[in-house]
Design a protein around this motif. Structure first.
Motif, PDB file in Angstrom:
ATOM      1  N   ASP A 150      -4.742  32.832 -38.736  1.00 17.72           N
ATOM      2  CA  ASP A 150      -5.502  32.683 -39.924  1.00 17.72           C
ATOM      3  C   ASP A 150      -4.401  32.420 -41.187  1.00 17.72           C
ATOM      4  O   ASP A 150      -4.743  31.563 -41.789  1.00 17.72           O
ATOM      5  CB  ASP A 150      -6.124  33.989 -40.406  1.00 17.72           C
ATOM      6  N   ARG A 152      -1.607  30.793 -41.150  1.00 21.35           N
ATOM      7  CA  ARG A 152      -1.399  29.464 -40.922  1.00 21.35           C
ATOM      8  C   ARG A 152      -2.401  28.356 -40.876  1.00 21.35           C
ATOM      9  O   ARG A 152      -2.016  27.145 -40.585  1.00 21.35           O
ATOM     10  CB  ARG A 152      -0.427  29.491 -39.667  1.00 21.35           C
ATOM     11  N   GLY A 153      -3.445  28.663 -41.039  1.00 21.07           N
ATOM     12  CA  GLY A 153      -4.539  27.791 -40.953  1.00 21.07           C
ATOM     13  C   GLY A 153      -4.676  27.354 -39.611  1.00 21.07           C
ATOM     14  O   GLY A 153      -5.142  25.942 -39.110  1.00 21.07           O
TER      15      GLY A 153
END
Length: 383
Positions: A150, A152-153
């Protein structure tokens, strides 16, 4: 008295189960609805309900479930981190979807990714991380792994091929990632003969998966081909089998956990091996009961003796050879993977059946103790 023979796996369908399946198949044959019909929809709804997820899409295999997820996430040309300790299909699905597998080492305590091994594998090109629930066991580090993704996308996907009905802290497998892939191959805790299931909370991914599984068509009864799909449908006949086996999933897990508890107690005082420890918060379905052999014990010889002398066939390892040792993936980039090399080389999986008796479980442990004692004496003599 003849010693019992304990097979590596046993697929359990009662006479009543078989009658129910045959009735549903007969109904499908009478209706002429043999694929993507009412049995498939009922199976999807029941599976989603049992695993506490909004959407489930039935497909032809666990492998196709993975590939469809990767295609919907558009991994083409992008990196997908996977543990090197997993089945061929995890990496193959990435490749077939146009992605680039990036291997990571695993934790010796869980045989799964850890936050440390994941961080070591991540690059700026990482788009997806795949967490594999090895043997039906959800790592207690799953929330930490999700947090890394989450932050780091990065999208987290669960390879839940082994994990039907498993949970961690009351949350079911299939609810931790953006999507999950389950397998219904015959050896699994529940089966549909052949088949797989995608679970997700993302309605758009659900809709895309429905298109991909049916040759990329915009609609089942016609329409343009809008995606590079494939014949990934589940037949009504397989759905009938899956529905019946799903109805017995919870009782199967109770039996398998009883057997595992019996193994735990017996192996606690047995030298030469150590079972994989499962934390109380993780409710494993014990698709596999993993035991690490002490260094120096010849696994192949031990398995041969158990089979030939004692009549006990061990179930397949998870896995005997990590992906970076597979010829087809020899050119994948990655560092060394010492933990995976170690645990893959020296673990065994004791047989666990969904109808296993206490006597059978006791015989397995007695047989293992006998063979281990002989191997230990032989090693001592050599030294």
């Amino acid at each position: 008295m003849t010693a019992p023979r304990i097979p590596a796996a046993r697929i359990v369908f009662s006479a009543q189960d078989r009658q129910q399946i045959l009735r549903m198949i007969d109904q499908s044959l009478q209706e002429g609805s043999l694929t993507l019909g009412p049995r498939t929809r009922e199976f999807e709804e029941a599976f989603a309900l049992r695993h506490d997820v909004p959407h489930a899409v039935a497909v032809s295999s666990g492998t196709s479930a993975l590939e469809i997820i990767f295609r919907t996430l558009e991994v083409k040309g992008r990196e997908v981190v996977i543990p090197t300790n997993t089945f061929f299909a995890t990496a193959a699905a990435v490749v077939h979807a146009g992605g680039i597998p990036r291997l990571a080492d695993v934790s010796p305590d869980t045989l799964a990714l850890s936050p440390e091994t994941l961080e070591a594998a991540l690059t700026p090109e990482t788009a997806v991380v795949v967490l594999v629930h090895i043997g039906g066991f959800i790592t207690p580090e799953i929330d930490a792994i999700r947090s890394i993704c989450d932050r780091r996308g990065i999208v987290l996907v669960e390879d839940a091929a082994h994990a039907h009905g498993a949970s961690f802290e009351g949350r079911a497998a299939g609810t931790f990632g953006h999507a999950a892939a389950f397998s219904f191959y015959p050896t699994k805790v529940m089966t549909s003969g052949e088949g797989g299931m995608i679970t997700t909370g993302d309605e758009q991914l659900r809709d895309e998966a429905i298109v991909y599984r049916d040759q990329g068509k915009a609609g089942f009864l016609g329409g343009d081909h809008v995606r590079m799909g494939y014949a990934w449908r589940m037949s009504e006949l397989h759905a009938a089998v899956g529905l019946i086996h799903l109805s017995h999933l919870d009782e199967a897990i109770v039996t398998r956990r009883r057997v595992a508890a019996r193994y735990d107690e017996a192996l606690a005082s047995l030298s030469g091996c150590q079972p994989l420890s499962i934390p109380d918060a993780s409710i494993s379905n014990f698709y596999k009961y993993v035991v690490l052999l002490d260094p120096g014990i010849d696994r192949a010889e031990l398995k041969r003796e158990l089979s030939e002398r004692m009549g006990v066939s061990l179930s397949g390892e998870v896995y005997s050879s990590p992906l970076h040792r597979q010829p087809i993936f020899a050119d994948l980039d990655g560092d060394s993977f010492p933990v995976a090399d170690d645990v893959c080389a020296r673990h065994i999986c004791l047989p666990v059946h969904s109808d296993m008796t206490d006597d059978e479980a006791d015989y397995v442990v007695e047989s293992l103790a006998s063979v281990l004692a002989g191997r230990t004496m032989e090693e001592a003599a050599k030294s």
